[in-house]
Design an enzyme around this catalytic site. Structure first.
Site, PDB file in Angstrom:
ATOM      1  N   ASP A 105      71.633 -41.510 -79.946  1.00  0.00           N
ATOM      2  CA  ASP A 105      71.914 -41.930 -81.317  1.00  0.00           C
ATOM      3  C   ASP A 105      73.190 -42.767 -81.384  1.00  0.00           C
ATOM      4  O   ASP A 105      73.674 -43.255 -80.361  1.00  0.00           O
ATOM      5  CB  ASP A 105      72.009 -40.701 -82.221  1.00  0.00           C
ATOM      6  CG  ASP A 105      71.345 -40.926 -83.567  1.00  0.00           C
ATOM      7  OD1 ASP A 105      71.805 -41.819 -84.296  1.00  0.00           O
ATOM      8  OD2 ASP A 105      70.375 -40.213 -83.888  1.00  0.00           O
ATOM      9  N   HIS A 155      75.034 -40.317 -87.900  1.00  0.00           N
ATOM     10  CA  HIS A 155      73.654 -39.901 -87.677  1.00  0.00           C
ATOM     11  C   HIS A 155      73.473 -38.990 -86.461  1.00  0.00           C
ATOM     12  O   HIS A 155      72.752 -37.990 -86.518  1.00  0.00           O
ATOM     13  CB  HIS A 155      72.794 -41.157 -87.531  1.00  0.00           C
ATOM     14  CG  HIS A 155      71.338 -40.933 -87.725  1.00  0.00           C
ATOM     15  ND1 HIS A 155      70.435 -40.942 -86.691  1.00  0.00           N
ATOM     16  CD2 HIS A 155      70.623 -40.700 -88.846  1.00  0.00           C
ATOM     17  CE1 HIS A 155      69.218 -40.738 -87.168  1.00  0.00           C
ATOM     18  NE2 HIS A 155      69.296 -40.583 -88.471  1.00  0.00           N
ATOM     19  N   SER A 214      64.125 -38.688 -89.530  1.00  0.00           N
ATOM     20  CA  SER A 214      65.120 -38.354 -88.506  1.00  0.00           C
ATOM     21  C   SER A 214      65.350 -36.852 -88.486  1.00  0.00           C
ATOM     22  O   SER A 214      65.409 -36.222 -87.423  1.00  0.00           O
ATOM     23  CB  SER A 214      66.453 -39.043 -88.811  1.00  0.00           C
ATOM     24  OG  SER A 214      66.396 -40.409 -88.579  1.00  0.00           O
TER      25      SER A 214
END
Length: 561
Positions: A58, A119, A275
């Protein structure tokens, strides 16, 4: 060169408190997304557990965040910060993961960019929370996060261009599970090979389907080696943004999901997107692997598909397009030694494992809804003596196919809405014959008309295709009509019945629906006037929403001077 890869997330507007970031949607249960997964307390003895490493690939990570700090994988073959590649793997000081994008060992978020690079920390925290709910204080002993950063420190946007390079690092450096909460682009041959290599090594890859609310499973979730995950909302229906399709394996929450927010060590946020769904499923699979590390992708899918809970009451919209249902942790764990335990003939996706105990059992697969058929995967490689052992498929009580396990196909398509299977075999104690299946859904949006139809014959009659039936929801069909040069096209409607001011027939000059080219737009049940084009080529586009439907429309066109 890699295509640009888009992280999949949508954030709620947040309020920042002294120690916590929380959503304004506080009327919902704070941890509903974890509650719905039905995560039990661990009952497996420590001596029977194995430490599992999940690579999260990520944007970056706050390694000091309290939700992940104690879960970090450490490469004990590497001496931290000695500027030497101690283990000879080609990466200097990769003690805690690696920054693929900047080619260094610092996977932390660049200072001042915490809100944009949140994230990776968020996704990793979903995995660790699942582990903590199940294993309690001992969770850190069994679940480890390998942080792999694939976004440059000085990036102008959050596209993960180095995502697949991160996959290679994970494959080469001991990951058991790879979590890819992003999508985008079309894979190169090199990237396709990477996925095959991961599967060959027994690595399980989990990826999010996409956040564009369309019937399309994006890469990398679209790889056959990957477990594709869709999202559901708090109402347990398809998440507002989630993509969907036949290749979805399983669903998990994708709305108002609480996870770490790396502006402070103890800050959290409620976020939206598939996600989150992929992170949750990766966390569940980590629990299963910690109890049975030999599980491969097919075995994991058999367990989570058979033990999942049905989620769709919108049967005409997403039936067969959100996988087998919502993942259920307790039932999945109970299925570890008995994958058929929660098998249901009503599911559109699942698996049957034949062995000595159930060699005489008959299974019927008959899910609700209408499907064009079923795709089957068959494997007899774990049957020692295949000769004179048979697998039979019946359609409506009639034998359709009969295979000797010596020459059974790996893939098979059954063109029916239901089927029955049984074996005639004398399996030994360790023999396992595997059959997995998923339905092939009919795309109702193209039920009565095609995506695009080209016409050039004068005097044709055109309609929406449903005849005496109502047209379907979410239709998007086009007709391109081409007249001879220097001719125009005249339209004479004899039928018009659509949902007023919602479902429209657009008519535009040319082949694209740009505003300046539209010369007619009709809706409702009043017969339209005669209209003519300004050119010799016209686009007719019929677009409907997801609610009410009517009988449709019909017109005749003529070429005129």
């Amino acid at each position: 060169m890699n295509k640009k890869i888009l992280k999949l997330y949508f954030c709620f507007i947040t309020i920042i408190g002294s120690n916590l970031i929380y959503s304004q949607n506080s009327h919902k249960s704070d941890l509903w997304a974890f509650d719905i997964l039905n995560i039990p307390e661990n009952k497996t003895k420590g001596k029977d557990l194995t430490q599992i490493t999940i690579a999260v690939i990520d944007d970056g990570f706050m390694l000091s965040h309290k939700s992940i700090a104690s879960f970090l994988y450490k490469n004990t073959s590497e001496v931290e910060n000695n500027f030497i590649d101690d283990d000879g793997n080609g990466y200097i000081d990769d003690f805690i993961g690696w920054d693929i994008a900047d080619d260094d060992s610092n996977v932390n978020i660049p200072e001042g960019k915490e809100a944009n690079y949140y994230h990776g920390t968020y996704v990793a925290s979903l995995i660790t929370r699942i582990a903590s709910i199940h294993y309690g204080a001992l969770a850190k002993d069994y679940i480890k996060i390998m942080p792999i950063k694939v976004l440059e420190d000085n990036a102008n946007n959050t596209y993960l261009k180095k995502g697949y390079d991160g996959v290679k690092y994970a494959i080469d450096n001991g990951a058991d599970i790879i979590c890819l909460s992003w999508s985008g682009g079309f894979p190169t041959e090199k990237q396709k090979t990477l996925m095959k290599q991961a599967k060959a090594k027994g690595i399980i890859i989990v990826s999010s389907a996409g956040n564009f609310n369309e019937r399309k499973v994006l890469y990398p979730a679209n790889f056959k080696e990957v477990i594709a995950v869709a999202g559901v909302g708090v109402d347990l229906e398809k998440g507002k943004f989630s993509n969907f399709g036949d290749k979805i394996s399983i669903s998990a929450p994708s709305e108002y999901v609480k996870g770490a927010y790396p502006v402070q060590k103890n800050a959290y946020i409620h976020d939206n997107g598939t996600s989150a769904s992929a992170g949750l499923v990766a966390g569940v699979i980590a629990l299963l692997k910690s109890k049975n590390p030999s599980l491969n992708k097919e075995e994991v899918e058999a367990i989570i598909n058979n033990s999942s809970n049905s989620n769709s009451t919108e049967k005409n919209k997403y039936l067969g397009l959100l996988g087998s249902g919502i993942i259920d942790v307790e039932k999945a764990i109970l299925s570890l030694n008995e994958p058929n335990k929660f098998f249901s003939s009503n599911k559109n996706r699942g698996a049957i494992l034949y062995n000595k105990r159930n060699s005489d059992s008959i299974y019927t697969i008959k899910p609700e809804g209408v499907f064009s058929g079923f795709n089957l995967s068959l494997s007899s490689k774990e049957v020692k003596k295949k000769k004179n052992n048979y697998f039979s498929i019946y359609l409506k009580d009639t034998l359709w196919r009969n295979f000797n396990l010596e020459n059974i196909p790996k893939k098979l398509y059954i063109p029916a809405n239901s089927f029955t299977v049984k074996t005639k075999a004398k399996f030994k104690k360790k023999d396992i014959f595997k059959m997995s299946f998923y339905s092939k859904s009919i795309d109702s949006t193209k039920l009565y008309c095609k995506e695009i139809t080209n016409l050039s014959k004068n005097g044709e009659v055109v309609n929406n295709g449903s005849l005496e039936n109502n047209y379907v929801n979410n239709t998007s069909c086009r007709w391109v009509i081409t007249a001879p040069k220097n001719k125009r096209i005249k339209f004479l409607f004899n039928k018009m019945d659509t949902e007023p001011n919602v479902d429209f027939v657009y008519i535009a000059d040319g082949e694209s629906l740009v505003q300046e080219n539209i010369f007619a737009k009709f809706s409702g049940n009043n017969l339209p006037p005669v209209v003519s084009s300004n050119s010799n080529k016209v686009l007719v586009w019929f677009i409907t929403d997801k609610k009410n439907t009517k009988k449709g429309w019909e017109f005749k066109y003529e070429f005129v001077d």
